[in-house]
Write a protein that holds these residues in place. Structure first.
Motif, PDB file in Angstrom:
ATOM      1  N   VAL A 247       0.860  -1.186   0.000  1.00  0.00           N
ATOM      2  CA  VAL A 247       0.000   0.000   0.000  1.00  0.00           C
ATOM      3  C   VAL A 247       0.892   1.231   0.000  1.00  0.00           C
ATOM      4  O   VAL A 247       1.755   1.384   0.873  1.00  0.00           O
ATOM      5  N   SER A 248       0.711   2.092  -1.004  1.00  0.00           N
ATOM      6  CA  SER A 248       1.500   3.314  -1.130  1.00  0.00           C
ATOM      7  C   SER A 248       0.556   4.501  -1.333  1.00  0.00           C
ATOM      8  O   SER A 248      -0.654   4.332  -1.513  1.00  0.00           O
ATOM      9  N   THR A 249       1.134   5.681  -1.320  1.00  0.00           N
ATOM     10  CA  THR A 249       0.313   6.891  -1.436  1.00  0.00           C
ATOM     11  C   THR A 249       0.593   7.640  -2.736  1.00  0.00           C
ATOM     12  O   THR A 249       1.698   7.595  -3.270  1.00  0.00           O
ATOM     13  N   PHE A 250      -0.428   8.334  -3.215  1.00  0.00           N
ATOM     14  CA  PHE A 250      -0.346   9.160  -4.411  1.00  0.00           C
ATOM     15  C   PHE A 250      -0.996  10.517  -4.106  1.00  0.00           C
ATOM     16  O   PHE A 250      -1.862  10.619  -3.236  1.00  0.00           O
ATOM     17  N   THR A 251      -0.569  11.533  -4.850  1.00  0.00           N
ATOM     18  CA  THR A 251      -1.182  12.854  -4.665  1.00  0.00           C
ATOM     19  C   THR A 251      -2.497  12.963  -5.423  1.00  0.00           C
ATOM     20  O   THR A 251      -3.345  13.789  -5.081  1.00  0.00           O
ATOM     21  N   GLU A 252      -2.665  12.136  -6.471  1.00  0.00           N
ATOM     22  CA  GLU A 252      -3.904  12.103  -7.233  1.00  0.00           C
ATOM     23  C   GLU A 252      -4.316  10.652  -7.452  1.00  0.00           C
ATOM     24  O   GLU A 252      -3.483   9.746  -7.388  1.00  0.00           O
ATOM     25  N   HIS A 253      -5.571  10.425  -7.750  1.00  0.00           N
ATOM     26  CA  HIS A 253      -6.037   9.080  -8.039  1.00  0.00           C
ATOM     27  C   HIS A 253      -5.418   8.605  -9.354  1.00  0.00           C
ATOM     28  O   HIS A 253      -5.567   9.276 -10.388  1.00  0.00           O
ATOM     29  N   PRO A 254      -4.705   7.481  -9.352  1.00  0.00           N
ATOM     30  CA  PRO A 254      -4.098   6.984 -10.588  1.00  0.00           C
ATOM     31  C   PRO A 254      -5.162   6.712 -11.646  1.00  0.00           C
ATOM     32  O   PRO A 254      -6.251   6.229 -11.332  1.00  0.00           O
ATOM     33  N   PRO A 255      -4.867   7.007 -12.916  1.00  0.00           N
ATOM     34  CA  PRO A 255      -5.854   6.795 -13.976  1.00  0.00           C
ATOM     35  C   PRO A 255      -6.067   5.317 -14.273  1.00  0.00           C
ATOM     36  O   PRO A 255      -5.276   4.459 -13.859  1.00  0.00           O
ATOM     37  N   LYS A 256      -7.105   5.026 -14.989  1.00  0.00           N
ATOM     38  CA  LYS A 256      -7.454   3.650 -15.353  1.00  0.00           C
ATOM     39  C   LYS A 256      -6.329   2.970 -16.111  1.00  0.00           C
ATOM     40  O   LYS A 256      -6.096   1.760 -15.953  1.00  0.00           O
ATOM     41  N   SER A 257      -5.590   3.738 -16.920  1.00  0.00           N
ATOM     42  CA  SER A 257      -4.510   3.166 -17.734  1.00  0.00           C
ATOM     43  C   SER A 257      -3.347   2.647 -16.906  1.00  0.00           C
ATOM     44  O   SER A 257      -2.506   1.900 -17.403  1.00  0.00           O
ATOM     45  N   LYS A 258      -3.268   3.034 -15.628  1.00  0.00           N
ATOM     46  CA  LYS A 258      -2.181   2.592 -14.744  1.00  0.00           C
ATOM     47  C   LYS A 258      -2.651   1.511 -13.770  1.00  0.00           C
ATOM     48  O   LYS A 258      -1.924   1.137 -12.847  1.00  0.00           O
ATOM     49  N   ARG A 259      -3.835   0.982 -13.995  1.00  0.00           N
ATOM     50  CA  ARG A 259      -4.374  -0.057 -13.112  1.00  0.00           C
ATOM     51  C   ARG A 259      -4.303  -1.416 -13.793  1.00  0.00           C
ATOM     52  O   ARG A 259      -4.265  -1.515 -15.029  1.00  0.00           O
ATOM     53  N   VAL A 260      -4.267  -2.453 -12.995  1.00  0.00           N
ATOM     54  CA  VAL A 260      -4.009  -3.810 -13.491  1.00  0.00           C
ATOM     55  C   VAL A 260      -5.196  -4.313 -14.306  1.00  0.00           C
ATOM     56  O   VAL A 260      -6.331  -4.348 -13.824  1.00  0.00           O
ATOM     57  N   ASN A 261      -4.892  -4.707 -15.557  1.00  0.00           N
ATOM     58  CA  ASN A 261      -5.909  -5.190 -16.482  1.00  0.00           C
ATOM     59  C   ASN A 261      -5.463  -6.529 -17.051  1.00  0.00           C
ATOM     60  O   ASN A 261      -4.294  -6.694 -17.412  1.00  0.00           O
ATOM     61  N   HIS A 262      -6.374  -7.489 -17.162  1.00  0.00           N
ATOM     62  CA  HIS A 262      -6.003  -8.838 -17.585  1.00  0.00           C
ATOM     63  C   HIS A 262      -5.544  -8.895 -19.038  1.00  0.00           C
ATOM     64  O   HIS A 262      -4.941  -9.881 -19.464  1.00  0.00           O
ATOM     65  N   ARG A 263      -5.787  -7.831 -19.822  1.00  0.00           N
ATOM     66  CA  ARG A 263      -5.357  -7.823 -21.223  1.00  0.00           C
ATOM     67  C   ARG A 263      -3.926  -7.336 -21.389  1.00  0.00           C
ATOM     68  O   ARG A 263      -3.368  -7.391 -22.491  1.00  0.00           O
ATOM     69  N   ASP A 264      -3.309  -6.853 -20.299  1.00  0.00           N
ATOM     70  CA  ASP A 264      -1.953  -6.306 -20.373  1.00  0.00           C
ATOM     71  C   ASP A 264      -0.911  -7.350 -19.983  1.00  0.00           C
ATOM     72  O   ASP A 264      -1.017  -7.981 -18.914  1.00  0.00           O
TER      73      ASP A 264
END
Length: 389
Positions: free
Chosen positions: A241-258
């Motif tokens: 668990v880490s912190t970010f200043t903004e909510h990461p976009p969908k493109s940086k989230r884990v997707n089964h097609r990647d």
């Protein structure tokens, strides 16, 4: 009745090894033991061989008699928790020590008792862990009759044997999967009529790096660690668990097609390793140490690509394209996109994928059985050394 280990056993510390020869199953003489010898598959419990052998004994303090328990005593090797039983006299190097039980203590009972705790928990030293007689001597262990010790050891041996069979079954399923791949695709480039094309041709969008956590951020997110993609399979439990200043976009989230690929590591063999997640994980971010490549499933089957990705043909390209700075090897999106992949007909790939998924289902069943056996073994251990087995 409980006794201290120092009351029921003798201790042997390692020292410099004499000059040895290659061991080739000589029946006489001494095995020259190093920590690396404990890693040999034949030595998983009982030490039966070593890389080197000597006809003459070493220093008396370094010679461990047959029927001793051998453990690492110095440095990071302590954390590996290796515990082995000697089957003949051995000469120990400075990183090992041996514990030889008196007649009232069975060595197999001692072995199973040692497996109930982590060696690091009893080690001394600050920067470099150490184990010595002073650390071990005061440890207290139950001492039932030798007959009872042998009975307990036999029960635990049988339970452990069942676990070993399950682990072997899982390993055989992995070997079968590799065998099927090589039978169909050879080394990944064995059919002249199959095109060999750059990965970029079969991406549905540009490859992209992940996102690094922000210093001072207040938005908490799960972030994959590199161990999620550098093991034998994708591990979705490998996150922090880490912190970010903004909510990461969908493109940086884990997707089964990647296909998630290790972008950089101090170990060249880890660089470029990659797996597909088994499911979408919208609550989890992949870090900047990974590159995501979204695959066109109309041309590449995920199971086929994962196995092709580990072939020598692809690995050679990855390692040739890696660059190092300050001891860290890295690949970039350009290198990833240019990797050339054999493209068999999609129906052949999908047939392979179907077989692999069937094997994976069988492996998951075996893993569940192994987990139950692990629970049983821990329970038996606890009961055994509380006198309730």
């Amino acid at each position: 009745m409980r006794r201290t280990l120092g009351e029921v056993a003798d201790f042997y510390g390692g020292a410099s090894l004499p000059e040895g020869e290659a061991f080739s199953n000589q029946s006489e003489g001494y095995l020259l033991l190093r920590v690396s010898d404990l890693n040999l598959p034949q030595n998983s419990v009982y030490v039966t061989k070593s890389f080197q052998w000597s006809a003459k004994p070493g220093q008396k303090s370094a010679t461990a008699p047959e029927g001793s328990l051998v453990i690492p005593k110095r440095g990071g090797a302590i954390g590996t928790n290796k515990k082995r039983i000697t089957t003949r006299d051995c000469i120990l190097d400075p990183n090992l020590m041996a514990i030889h039980p008196h007649k009232e203590l069975d060595v197999r009972f001692l072995y199973h008792w040692f497996r109930t705790f982590d060696l690091l928990d009893i080690s001394s030293g600050t920067t470099v862990p150490q184990l010595n007689k002073q650390d071990l001597h005061p440890l207290q262990l139950p001492i039932p009759s030798v007959e009872e010790q042998c009975r307990i050891a036999e029960v635990l041996d049988k339970a452990d044997e069942l676990r070993a069979k399950r682990r072997r079954a899982i390993a055989l399923l992995d070997e079968l999967a590799q065998s099927i791949f090589h039978q169909i695709f050879g080394n990944g480039k064995n059919a002249p009529d199959w095109p060999v094309e750059a990965l970029s041709v079969h991406l549905t969008e540009s490859s992209r790096n992940g996102l690094s956590p922000s210093t001072g951020g207040s938005i908490e997110e799960k972030v994959l660690t590199l161990s999620a993609i550098t093991g034998a399979a994708f591990d979705e439990t490998a996150f922090k668990v880490s912190t970010f200043t903004e909510h990461p976009p969908k493109s940086k989230r884990v997707n089964h097609r990647d296909l998630l690929v290790c972008r950089g590591n101090g170990n060249l063999h880890f660089v470029g390793l990659g797996f597909f997640p088994r499911r979408d994980m919208p609550d989890t971010v992949f870090p900047d140490t990974m590159i995501a490549a979204r695959i066109n499933y109309n041309a590449l089957d995920r199971e086929y690509l994962e196995y092709a990705w580990r072939t020598k043909f692809v690995r050679t390209q990855i390692e040739s394209g890696a660059r190092t700075t300050n001891g860290t090897f890295k690949i970039n999106q350009k290198v990833l996109n240019s990797l050339r992949i054999p493209i068999p007909p999609i129906d052949i790939q999908k047939d392979f994928g179907h077989r692999i998924r069937s094997l994976e289902a069988a492996k998951e069943t075996q893993k569940k059985h192994l987990a139950k056996l692990d629970e049983l073994f821990v329970s038996l251990q606890s009961r055994a050394f509380r006198g309730k087995l």
